[in-house]
Design an enzyme around this catalytic site. Structure first.
Site, mmCIF file in Angstrom:
data_model
loop_
_atom_site.group_PDB
_atom_site.id
_atom_site.type_symbol
_atom_site.label_atom_id
_atom_site.label_comp_id
_atom_site.label_asym_id
_atom_site.label_seq_id
_atom_site.Cartn_x
_atom_site.Cartn_y
_atom_site.Cartn_z
ATOM 1 N N HIS A 1 -2.232 7.860 6.902
ATOM 2 C CA HIS A 1 -1.231 8.700 6.219
ATOM 3 C C HIS A 1 -1.874 9.979 5.685
ATOM 4 O O HIS A 1 -1.302 11.066 5.796
ATOM 5 C CB HIS A 1 -0.607 7.952 5.030
ATOM 6 C CG HIS A 1 0.542 7.057 5.379
ATOM 7 N ND1 HIS A 1 1.680 7.509 6.010
ATOM 8 C CD2 HIS A 1 0.748 5.731 5.151
ATOM 9 C CE1 HIS A 1 2.536 6.501 6.155
ATOM 10 N NE2 HIS A 1 1.995 5.407 5.650
ATOM 11 N N CYS B 1 5.968 -0.097 6.952
ATOM 12 C CA CYS B 1 5.611 1.083 6.172
ATOM 13 C C CYS B 1 6.791 1.440 5.283
ATOM 14 O O CYS B 1 7.931 1.421 5.741
ATOM 15 C CB CYS B 1 5.297 2.248 7.119
ATOM 16 S SG CYS B 1 4.836 3.769 6.263
ATOM 17 N N LEU B 2 6.503 1.761 4.036
ATOM 18 C CA LEU B 2 7.577 2.149 3.113
ATOM 19 C C LEU B 2 8.291 3.418 3.573
ATOM 20 O O LEU B 2 9.429 3.645 3.193
ATOM 21 C CB LEU B 2 7.017 2.332 1.697
ATOM 22 C CG LEU B 2 6.587 1.014 1.030
ATOM 23 C CD1 LEU B 2 5.834 1.279 -0.253
ATOM 24 C CD2 LEU B 2 7.807 0.137 0.770
ATOM 25 N N GLY C 1 0.826 -1.201 0.000
ATOM 26 C CA GLY C 1 0.000 0.000 0.000
ATOM 27 C C GLY C 1 0.859 1.249 0.000
ATOM 28 O O GLY C 1 1.986 1.231 0.514
ATOM 29 N N GLN D 1 2.934 9.981 1.149
ATOM 30 C CA GLN D 1 4.279 9.392 1.223
ATOM 31 C C GLN D 1 5.167 9.803 0.044
ATOM 32 O O GLN D 1 6.381 9.654 0.113
ATOM 33 C CB GLN D 1 4.182 7.861 1.274
ATOM 34 C CG GLN D 1 3.547 7.360 2.557
ATOM 35 C CD GLN D 1 3.404 5.851 2.509
ATOM 36 O OE1 GLN D 1 2.425 5.326 1.997
ATOM 37 N NE2 GLN D 1 4.393 5.158 3.026
ATOM 38 N N HIS E 1 -4.291 1.919 7.715
ATOM 39 C CA HIS E 1 -2.915 2.431 7.744
ATOM 40 C C HIS E 1 -2.739 3.567 6.723
ATOM 41 O O HIS E 1 -2.148 4.606 7.032
ATOM 42 C CB HIS E 1 -1.968 1.250 7.444
ATOM 43 C CG HIS E 1 -0.520 1.598 7.341
ATOM 44 N ND1 HIS E 1 0.424 1.125 8.238
ATOM 45 C CD2 HIS E 1 0.166 2.341 6.440
ATOM 46 C CE1 HIS E 1 1.623 1.588 7.879
ATOM 47 N NE2 HIS E 1 1.496 2.320 6.782
ATOM 48 N N GLU E 2 -3.267 3.360 5.513
ATOM 49 C CA GLU E 2 -3.075 4.355 4.447
ATOM 50 C C GLU E 2 -3.955 5.585 4.662
ATOM 51 O O GLU E 2 -3.525 6.706 4.368
ATOM 52 C CB GLU E 2 -3.354 3.729 3.069
ATOM 53 C CG GLU E 2 -2.517 2.497 2.710
ATOM 54 C CD GLU E 2 -1.014 2.679 2.845
ATOM 55 O OE1 GLU E 2 -0.539 3.830 2.813
ATOM 56 O OE2 GLU E 2 -0.316 1.665 3.009
#
Ligand code: QAP
Ligand code: CO
Length: 168
Positions: free
Chosen positions: A138, A92-93, A46, A51, A134-135
């Protein structure tokens, strides 16, 4: 198509509140395909626009094993969440190399639009439910490490700052 640069925690830009997408145009569709390419290259499951330093309400997700089921969520909204919660080990990226347990509602109902402006709803459970929450966090300027203890947050912050210095 392009692989975009992913912001790394503790970059303050990760805490900006994203604005709703207003125009479903070619620019949006290019951003969607660049974000998908960036997520697949990582590889990740994701990615939120925040991000890649674009502060608009847009998420790409692919939780399939075959990595051929891209899901695009524009202006996603959580309509409802289950009372029962589950713990999942999240990564997480923007926080490379760190995986920590986070508790969230087990199931969520989400309304969003696709990249053409067509509205849809999904009932998500399992990894998709974790990923959506989670996204969407963000987009609201929240990174999963903010659910951890202050001690864990500061350890992660200083390790990532140190690895940035070593790369430079
Ligand atoms: C969010 O995260 C997520 O640390 C997406 O070195 C994560 O794709 C939702 C990744 C877990 C649900 C469960 C992380 C890649 C990818 C790393 C990701 C890394 C390389 C994270
Ligand atoms: Co993330």
């Amino acid at each position: 198509m392009a692989v975009l640069t992913i912001l790394r925690y503790p970059d303050p830009r990760l805490h900006q509140l994203a604005k709703p997408v207003e125009k479903f145009d070619e620019r949006l569709r290019t951003l969607v395909s660049d974000m998908a390419e960036t997520m697949y290259a990582a590889p990740g499951v994701g990615l939120a626009a925040t991000q890649v330093d674009v502060h608009e309400r847009l998420i790409v997700i692919d939780v399939s094993d075959t990595k051929d089921k891209l899901q695009v969520f524009v202006n996603p909204e959580i309509l409802g969440a289950s009372d029962d919660a589950k713990v999942y080990e999240e990564g997480c990226l923007s926080v490379p190399g760190f995986y920590e347990e986070v508790e969230r509602p087990d199931r969520v109902r989400v309304r969003a639009c696709d990249e053409h402006g067509k509205a849809f709803e999904v009932d998500a459970d399992g990894l998709l439910a974790v990923c959506l929450q989670h996204e969407i966090d963000h987009l609201n300027g929240r990174v999963f490490v903010q659910y951890l203890s202050r001690l864990k947050q500061s350890r992660i912050r200083s390790k990532l700052l140190k690895s940035e210095r070593e790369v430079a």
